[in-house]
Design a protein around this motif. Structure first.
Motif, short mmCIF file in Angstrom:
data_model
loop_
_atom_site.label_atom_id
_atom_site.label_comp_id
_atom_site.label_asym_id
_atom_site.label_seq_id
_atom_site.Cartn_x
_atom_site.Cartn_y
_atom_site.Cartn_z
N VAL A 261 37.65 -48.58 65.52
CA VAL A 261 36.26 -48.84 65.18
C VAL A 261 35.63 -47.46 65.06
CG1 VAL A 261 34.06 -49.76 66.00
CG2 VAL A 261 36.18 -51.04 66.42
N GLU A 262 35.02 -47.19 63.94
CA GLU A 262 34.43 -45.87 63.72
C GLU A 262 33.29 -45.64 64.71
OE1 GLU A 262 34.15 -42.16 62.34
OE2 GLU A 262 35.63 -43.60 61.62
N LEU A 263 33.38 -44.56 65.45
CA LEU A 263 32.34 -44.19 66.40
C LEU A 263 31.61 -42.97 65.86
CD1 LEU A 263 34.26 -44.45 69.80
CD2 LEU A 263 32.60 -46.08 68.87
N PRO A 264 30.28 -42.94 66.00
CA PRO A 264 29.55 -41.74 65.59
C PRO A 264 29.98 -40.56 66.46
CG PRO A 264 28.06 -43.38 66.55
CD PRO A 264 29.42 -43.98 66.54
N GLU A 265 29.79 -39.38 65.95
CA GLU A 265 30.25 -38.18 66.64
C GLU A 265 29.71 -38.09 68.07
OE1 GLU A 265 30.25 -33.38 66.02
OE2 GLU A 265 30.07 -34.67 64.26
N ASP A 266 28.46 -38.50 68.29
CA ASP A 266 27.87 -38.40 69.63
C ASP A 266 28.42 -39.45 70.59
OD1 ASP A 266 26.59 -40.59 68.44
OD2 ASP A 266 24.68 -40.18 69.45
N ALA A 267 29.33 -40.30 70.13
CA ALA A 267 29.92 -41.34 70.98
C ALA A 267 31.41 -41.12 71.22
CB ALA A 267 29.68 -42.71 70.35
N ARG A 268 31.92 -40.00 70.80
CA ARG A 268 33.37 -39.76 70.92
C ARG A 268 33.77 -39.01 72.17
NH1 ARG A 268 34.43 -37.94 64.72
NH2 ARG A 268 33.52 -39.80 63.79
N GLY A 269 32.81 -38.43 72.87
CA GLY A 269 33.13 -37.71 74.10
C GLY A 269 33.78 -36.37 73.83
N GLU A 270 34.08 -35.71 74.92
CA GLU A 270 34.68 -34.39 74.84
C GLU A 270 36.18 -34.49 74.60
OE1 GLU A 270 33.74 -32.38 78.47
OE2 GLU A 270 31.61 -32.51 78.12
N VAL A 271 36.72 -33.51 73.92
CA VAL A 271 38.17 -33.44 73.73
C VAL A 271 38.76 -32.82 74.98
CG1 VAL A 271 40.01 -32.43 72.35
CG2 VAL A 271 37.92 -33.22 71.24
N SER A 272 39.84 -33.41 75.46
CA SER A 272 40.49 -32.90 76.67
C SER A 272 41.96 -32.68 76.41
CB SER A 272 40.30 -33.89 77.82
OG SER A 272 41.09 -35.03 77.61
N VAL A 273 42.70 -32.61 77.46
CA VAL A 273 44.14 -32.45 77.40
C VAL A 273 44.80 -33.59 76.64
CG1 VAL A 273 44.63 -33.59 79.59
CG2 VAL A 273 46.16 -31.81 78.78
N LEU A 274 44.18 -34.75 76.58
CA LEU A 274 44.76 -35.89 75.87
C LEU A 274 44.98 -35.58 74.41
CD1 LEU A 274 42.71 -38.84 77.37
CD2 LEU A 274 45.03 -38.19 77.93
N GLY A 275 43.96 -35.03 73.76
CA GLY A 275 44.10 -34.69 72.36
C GLY A 275 45.12 -33.59 72.13
N ALA A 276 45.19 -32.64 73.04
CA ALA A 276 46.12 -31.53 72.91
C ALA A 276 47.57 -31.99 73.04
CB ALA A 276 45.81 -30.45 73.94
N GLU A 277 47.82 -33.04 73.82
CA GLU A 277 49.18 -33.50 74.06
C GLU A 277 49.58 -34.66 73.17
OE1 GLU A 277 50.03 -34.17 78.14
OE2 GLU A 277 49.22 -32.26 78.76
N GLY A 278 48.68 -35.04 72.25
CA GLY A 278 49.03 -36.12 71.32
C GLY A 278 49.17 -37.46 72.01
N ALA A 279 48.12 -37.94 72.62
CA ALA A 279 48.16 -39.19 73.37
C ALA A 279 48.37 -40.41 72.49
CB ALA A 279 46.87 -39.35 74.17
N GLY A 280 48.30 -40.27 71.19
CA GLY A 280 48.54 -41.43 70.33
C GLY A 280 47.83 -41.29 69.02
N GLU A 281 47.98 -42.27 68.18
CA GLU A 281 47.41 -42.27 66.84
C GLU A 281 45.91 -42.05 66.80
OE1 GLU A 281 49.21 -42.58 63.96
OE2 GLU A 281 50.94 -42.39 65.26
N PRO A 282 45.12 -42.66 67.69
CA PRO A 282 43.67 -42.57 67.57
C PRO A 282 43.12 -41.15 67.64
CG PRO A 282 44.23 -44.36 69.00
CD PRO A 282 45.49 -43.60 68.72
N ASP A 283 43.88 -40.18 68.13
CA ASP A 283 43.37 -38.83 68.22
C ASP A 283 43.02 -38.25 66.85
OD1 ASP A 283 45.50 -37.89 70.97
OD2 ASP A 283 43.55 -38.83 70.94
N SER A 284 43.57 -38.82 65.79
CA SER A 284 43.24 -38.32 64.46
C SER A 284 41.77 -38.53 64.14
CB SER A 284 44.11 -39.02 63.42
OG SER A 284 43.84 -40.41 63.43
N GLN A 285 41.11 -39.43 64.86
CA GLN A 285 39.68 -39.69 64.67
C GLN A 285 38.85 -38.50 65.13
OE1 GLN A 285 38.31 -43.32 66.44
NE2 GLN A 285 36.59 -42.30 67.34
N LEU A 286 39.32 -37.77 66.10
CA LEU A 286 38.55 -36.67 66.63
C LEU A 286 38.71 -35.49 65.75
CD1 LEU A 286 39.57 -37.08 70.34
CD2 LEU A 286 37.50 -37.87 69.26
#
Length: 139
Positions: free
Chosen positions: A114-139
């Motif tokens: 579900v497309e979230l506006p930028e102000d609703a995506r939260g901070e990027v953490s270690v999850l994005g850096a380690e490739g926690a899954g497909e949804p990280d492409s949204q960030l």
């Protein structure tokens, strides 16, 4: 049938509330094609048990202001993985370590984001850096 407009709106409300208290890696998954019990999963992470509880409090308050009340809440006392069931939207607030371990994004990878506006995506953490899954492409 994809998630309805109200479910999508509530998922944005929950995500913004979580982002407002520094939740990380917030995503929303449209699970309506796979589950009959709900339309959207919102998943957010906190770095400590205290932060997880703060995120839960913020989400519940924001949802209450929209007329949505949790019909079930589990895991609040432990502060590791809290499930808030608002019927059409289920919010999972997880400690970062538990989120990496359980990897809900991978479990539900066939579900569209579900497309979230930028102000609703939260901070990027270690999850994005380690490739926690497909949804990280949204960030």
């Amino acid at each position: 049938m994809p998630a309805d407009d109200r479910s999508r709106e509530l998922s944005v409300v929950a995500a913004r509330a979580a982002a407002g208290v520094k939740a990380r890696e917030i995503i929303a998954l449209d699970v309506s094609e796979h589950l009959v019990l709900t339309d959207v999963f919102v998943v957010a992470s906190g770095s400590t048990e205290r932060q997880v509880r703060a995120i839960v409090d913020a989400v519940e308050e924001a949802m209450r202001l929209q007329g949505a009340k949790a019909v079930r809440r589990e895991g609040v006392s432990e502060g590791r993985w809290v499930l808030l069931d608002f019927t059409d939207v289920i919010v999972h607030v997880q400690h970062e370590e538990d989120r990496l371990y359980y990897a809900l994004e991978r479990l539900w990878k066939d579900c569209p984001l579900v497309e979230l506006p930028e102000d609703a995506r939260g901070e990027v953490s270690v999850l994005g850096a380690e490739g926690a899954g497909e949804p990280d492409s949204q960030l």
